[in-house]
Write a protein that holds these residues in place. Sequence first.
Motif, PDB file in Angstrom:
ATOM      1  N   ARG A   1       0.801  -1.216   0.000  1.00  0.00           N
ATOM      2  CA  ARG A   1       0.000   0.000   0.000  1.00  0.00           C
ATOM      3  C   ARG A   1       0.838   1.273   0.000  1.00  0.00           C
ATOM      4  NH1 ARG A   1       0.138  -2.782   4.436  1.00  0.00           N
ATOM      5  NH2 ARG A   1       0.589  -1.896   6.492  1.00  0.00           N
ATOM      6  N   PHE A   2       2.149   1.167   0.245  1.00  0.00           N
ATOM      7  CA  PHE A   2       2.991   2.353   0.268  1.00  0.00           C
ATOM      8  C   PHE A   2       3.712   2.586  -1.063  1.00  0.00           C
ATOM      9  CE2 PHE A   2       3.151   0.591   4.676  1.00  0.00           C
ATOM     10  CZ  PHE A   2       2.297   1.521   5.237  1.00  0.00           C
ATOM     11  N   GLU A   3       3.533   1.678  -2.024  1.00  0.00           N
ATOM     12  CA  GLU A   3       4.254   1.788  -3.296  1.00  0.00           C
ATOM     13  C   GLU A   3       3.523   2.703  -4.267  1.00  0.00           C
ATOM     14  OE1 GLU A   3       7.331   0.217  -3.579  1.00  0.00           O
ATOM     15  OE2 GLU A   3       6.836   0.021  -1.459  1.00  0.00           O
TER      16      GLU A   3
ATOM     17  N   ILE B   1      -1.232 -18.698   2.173  1.00  0.00           N
ATOM     18  CA  ILE B   1      -1.916 -17.639   1.432  1.00  0.00           C
ATOM     19  C   ILE B   1      -2.773 -16.769   2.335  1.00  0.00           C
ATOM     20  CG2 ILE B   1      -3.926 -19.085   0.847  1.00  0.00           C
ATOM     21  CD1 ILE B   1      -2.220 -16.297  -1.288  1.00  0.00           C
ATOM     22  N   TYR B   2      -3.237 -17.313   3.444  1.00  0.00           N
ATOM     23  CA  TYR B   2      -4.126 -16.592   4.346  1.00  0.00           C
ATOM     24  C   TYR B   2      -3.383 -15.784   5.409  1.00  0.00           C
ATOM     25  CZ  TYR B   2      -2.905 -20.917   6.721  1.00  0.00           C
ATOM     26  OH  TYR B   2      -2.210 -21.973   7.243  1.00  0.00           O
ATOM     27  N   CYS B   3      -2.056 -15.789   5.396  1.00  0.00           N
ATOM     28  CA  CYS B   3      -1.288 -15.222   6.506  1.00  0.00           C
ATOM     29  C   CYS B   3      -1.572 -13.742   6.713  1.00  0.00           C
ATOM     30  CB  CYS B   3       0.206 -15.430   6.276  1.00  0.00           C
ATOM     31  SG  CYS B   3       1.217 -14.842   7.650  1.00  0.00           S
ATOM     32  N   PHE B   4      -2.043 -13.400   7.910  1.00  0.00           N
ATOM     33  CA  PHE B   4      -2.370 -12.003   8.215  1.00  0.00           C
ATOM     34  C   PHE B   4      -1.122 -11.151   8.386  1.00  0.00           C
ATOM     35  CE2 PHE B   4      -2.119 -14.204  12.302  1.00  0.00           C
ATOM     36  CZ  PHE B   4      -1.256 -13.365  13.009  1.00  0.00           C
ATOM     37  N   ALA B   5       0.076 -11.779   8.419  1.00  0.00           N
ATOM     38  CA  ALA B   5       1.321 -11.016   8.544  1.00  0.00           C
ATOM     39  C   ALA B   5       1.814 -10.484   7.206  1.00  0.00           C
ATOM     40  CB  ALA B   5       2.406 -11.887   9.178  1.00  0.00           C
ATOM     41  N   ARG B   6       1.230 -10.901   6.113  1.00  0.00           N
ATOM     42  CA  ARG B   6       1.703 -10.461   4.797  1.00  0.00           C
ATOM     43  C   ARG B   6       1.789  -8.927   4.681  1.00  0.00           C
ATOM     44  NH1 ARG B   6       1.986 -13.906   0.400  1.00  0.00           N
ATOM     45  NH2 ARG B   6       1.433 -16.086   0.809  1.00  0.00           N
ATOM     46  N   PRO B   7       0.815  -8.169   5.172  1.00  0.00           N
ATOM     47  CA  PRO B   7       0.902  -6.711   5.022  1.00  0.00           C
ATOM     48  C   PRO B   7       2.131  -6.093   5.679  1.00  0.00           C
ATOM     49  CG  PRO B   7      -1.354  -7.340   5.497  1.00  0.00           C
ATOM     50  CD  PRO B   7      -0.516  -8.567   5.680  1.00  0.00           C
ATOM     51  N   SER B   8       2.757  -6.790   6.633  1.00  0.00           N
ATOM     52  CA  SER B   8       3.933  -6.227   7.285  1.00  0.00           C
ATOM     53  C   SER B   8       5.101  -6.093   6.323  1.00  0.00           C
ATOM     54  CB  SER B   8       4.329  -7.098   8.485  1.00  0.00           C
ATOM     55  OG  SER B   8       4.743  -8.392   8.072  1.00  0.00           O
ATOM     56  N   HIS B   9       5.094  -6.860   5.235  1.00  0.00           N
ATOM     57  CA  HIS B   9       6.186  -6.753   4.259  1.00  0.00           C
ATOM     58  C   HIS B   9       6.145  -5.423   3.509  1.00  0.00           C
ATOM     59  CE1 HIS B   9       9.158  -9.797   3.942  1.00  0.00           C
ATOM     60  NE2 HIS B   9       9.189  -9.858   2.639  1.00  0.00           N
ATOM     61  N   ALA B  10       4.977  -4.803   3.481  1.00  0.00           N
ATOM     62  CA  ALA B  10       4.864  -3.510   2.796  1.00  0.00           C
ATOM     63  C   ALA B  10       5.728  -2.450   3.465  1.00  0.00           C
ATOM     64  CB  ALA B  10       3.400  -3.061   2.753  1.00  0.00           C
ATOM     65  N   TYR B  11       5.938  -2.584   4.781  1.00  0.00           N
ATOM     66  CA  TYR B  11       6.772  -1.622   5.494  1.00  0.00           C
ATOM     67  C   TYR B  11       8.232  -1.703   5.056  1.00  0.00           C
ATOM     68  CZ  TYR B  11       2.828  -0.883   8.643  1.00  0.00           C
ATOM     69  OH  TYR B  11       1.585  -0.572   9.165  1.00  0.00           O
TER      70      TYR B  11
ATOM     71  N   GLY C   1       9.039  -2.057   1.911  1.00  0.00           N
ATOM     72  CA  GLY C   1       9.060  -1.704   0.496  1.00  0.00           C
ATOM     73  C   GLY C   1       8.964  -2.922  -0.402  1.00  0.00           C
ATOM     74  N   LEU C   2       8.449  -4.031   0.133  1.00  0.00           N
ATOM     75  CA  LEU C   2       8.320  -5.274  -0.613  1.00  0.00           C
ATOM     76  C   LEU C   2       6.851  -5.662  -0.736  1.00  0.00           C
ATOM     77  CD1 LEU C   2      11.233  -7.252   1.098  1.00  0.00           C
ATOM     78  CD2 LEU C   2      11.269  -6.171  -1.162  1.00  0.00           C
ATOM     79  N   SER C   3       6.570  -6.557  -1.666  1.00  0.00           N
ATOM     80  CA  SER C   3       5.193  -6.975  -1.888  1.00  0.00           C
ATOM     81  C   SER C   3       4.749  -7.978  -0.836  1.00  0.00           C
ATOM     82  CB  SER C   3       5.051  -7.618  -3.267  1.00  0.00           C
ATOM     83  OG  SER C   3       3.777  -8.239  -3.404  1.00  0.00           O
ATOM     84  N   PRO C   4       3.510  -7.831  -0.321  1.00  0.00           N
ATOM     85  CA  PRO C   4       2.944  -8.858   0.556  1.00  0.00           C
ATOM     86  C   PRO C   4       2.638 -10.161  -0.186  1.00  0.00           C
ATOM     87  CG  PRO C   4       1.891  -6.729   0.926  1.00  0.00           C
ATOM     88  CD  PRO C   4       2.689  -6.608  -0.348  1.00  0.00           C
ATOM     89  N   GLY C   5       2.782 -10.136  -1.513  1.00  0.00           N
ATOM     90  CA  GLY C   5       2.539 -11.332  -2.309  1.00  0.00           C
ATOM     91  C   GLY C   5       3.740 -12.256  -2.342  1.00  0.00           C
ATOM     92  N   LEU C   6       4.295 -12.477  -3.528  1.00  0.00           N
ATOM     93  CA  LEU C   6       5.405 -13.407  -3.660  1.00  0.00           C
ATOM     94  C   LEU C   6       6.655 -12.955  -2.909  1.00  0.00           C
ATOM     95  CD1 LEU C   6       4.889 -14.334  -7.403  1.00  0.00           C
ATOM     96  CD2 LEU C   6       4.696 -15.897  -5.458  1.00  0.00           C
ATOM     97  N   ASP C   7       6.868 -11.648  -2.792  1.00  0.00           N
ATOM     98  CA  ASP C   7       8.026 -11.175  -2.018  1.00  0.00           C
ATOM     99  C   ASP C   7       7.977 -11.688  -0.587  1.00  0.00           C
ATOM    100  OD1 ASP C   7       9.115  -9.798  -4.131  1.00  0.00           O
ATOM    101  OD2 ASP C   7       8.508  -7.798  -3.428  1.00  0.00           O
ATOM    102  N   PHE C   8       6.789 -11.717   0.007  1.00  0.00           N
ATOM    103  CA  PHE C   8       6.642 -12.164   1.388  1.00  0.00           C
ATOM    104  C   PHE C   8       7.139 -13.599   1.564  1.00  0.00           C
ATOM    105  CE2 PHE C   8       4.122 -14.234   4.749  1.00  0.00           C
ATOM    106  CZ  PHE C   8       4.391 -13.402   5.822  1.00  0.00           C
ATOM    107  N   GLU C   9       6.981 -14.411   0.518  1.00  0.00           N
ATOM    108  CA  GLU C   9       7.372 -15.814   0.584  1.00  0.00           C
ATOM    109  C   GLU C   9       8.808 -16.059   0.146  1.00  0.00           C
ATOM    110  OE1 GLU C   9       4.495 -18.322  -1.449  1.00  0.00           O
ATOM    111  OE2 GLU C   9       3.020 -16.705  -1.368  1.00  0.00           O
TER     112      GLU C   9
END
Length: 360
Positions: free
Chosen positions: A24-26, A84-94, A96-104
């Motif tokens: 969300r910050f990109e 896929i359901y991990c609620f921690a994914r949005p933390s990767h946005a902080y 500067g990375l994607s909560p999608g594949l970057d998170f994994e």
Amino acid sequence: MARSSHNADPAARGRAARSNRPGRFESEDRNVFHDGWDLEEELPPLRTEVSVERPRKVITRNTSPDIGFDRSINPYRGCEHGCIYCFARPSHAYLGLSPGLDFETRLVARPGAAEVLDRELRAKTYRPAVIAIGTNTDPYQPIEREYRAMRQILEVLHAFRHPVAVVTKGTLIERDADILGEMGRMGLARVGISVTTLDPVVSRAMEPRVPAPERRLRTIERLTAAGCPVRIMVSPVVPALTDHEAEAILARGAEAGAVAASWIMLRLPREVSPLFREWVEAEFPDRAKRIMGRVRELHGGQDYDPEWGKRMTGEGPFAELFAHRFAIATKRLGLARDLPPLRTDLFRPPPRAGDQLSLF
């Protein structure tokens, strides 16, 4: 149950996210699309990349009324388990990375966390209370085998006689049964093992790099045998996909030696919502509308409602019925009990080399 193996990113085989949606910050968006060229060779699969962070502090504080602890530690950022359901994914946005594949695939290890923890626990103003680990990303994801950040943290907590509660899906925790078993017998440790489904096909789709459900049940047996109390966690409950398995999961957990149980309904905060919708439409197209319809029923017509007291359980008839089913099953299986609080009275900083020993 129809299931598709399509993935939007051809290089993302073995991962749960279908894309690398920006956080969300990109300021820029990225999309994978076919450009009309036929490749003679498939793109290589995405590899896991790990960077190292030297933290200045490791104990994170919270004031959430929905959870029963006020401090936690995260040995890693991102999680190769890739649920896929991990609620921690949005933390990767902080980051500067994607909560999608970057998170994994783009992870951060914190191997110096134990040294910092030792310093924080020695502060004269520090007062012990349960430290929760695994409440954001999993401390026993595959890279722990190499970096051993979690093992080092446990060694510090053991030396200080500090209470700890661990949540994981990773069977690597068995390596640390020596520490957790002793701490468990002292009333200083307990573990929660999450089993979302008993179906290996559904599990592999939802949580592609997590050990199989049967393997996690054996982990409960081994930790229990070592002396550490284990809670079976039916979480998250995915309505219209895994909710019918709750009683069976609880029964298997009790058989494996679990002494308590808990559940959390699926929640899809921020970037998790579009990622989950993308996934469920690709993997389970025959029931995607039903699943998302039920999710919205639980959250007031939205994909997610962050309101305190509701976000973990949802609301409405389905949530009430599930809670009733869960209560009946746990009572029948002897899992409907609150575990005694972990001890804080044993806390004592161990002497360091050169420290003057007390005479008392």
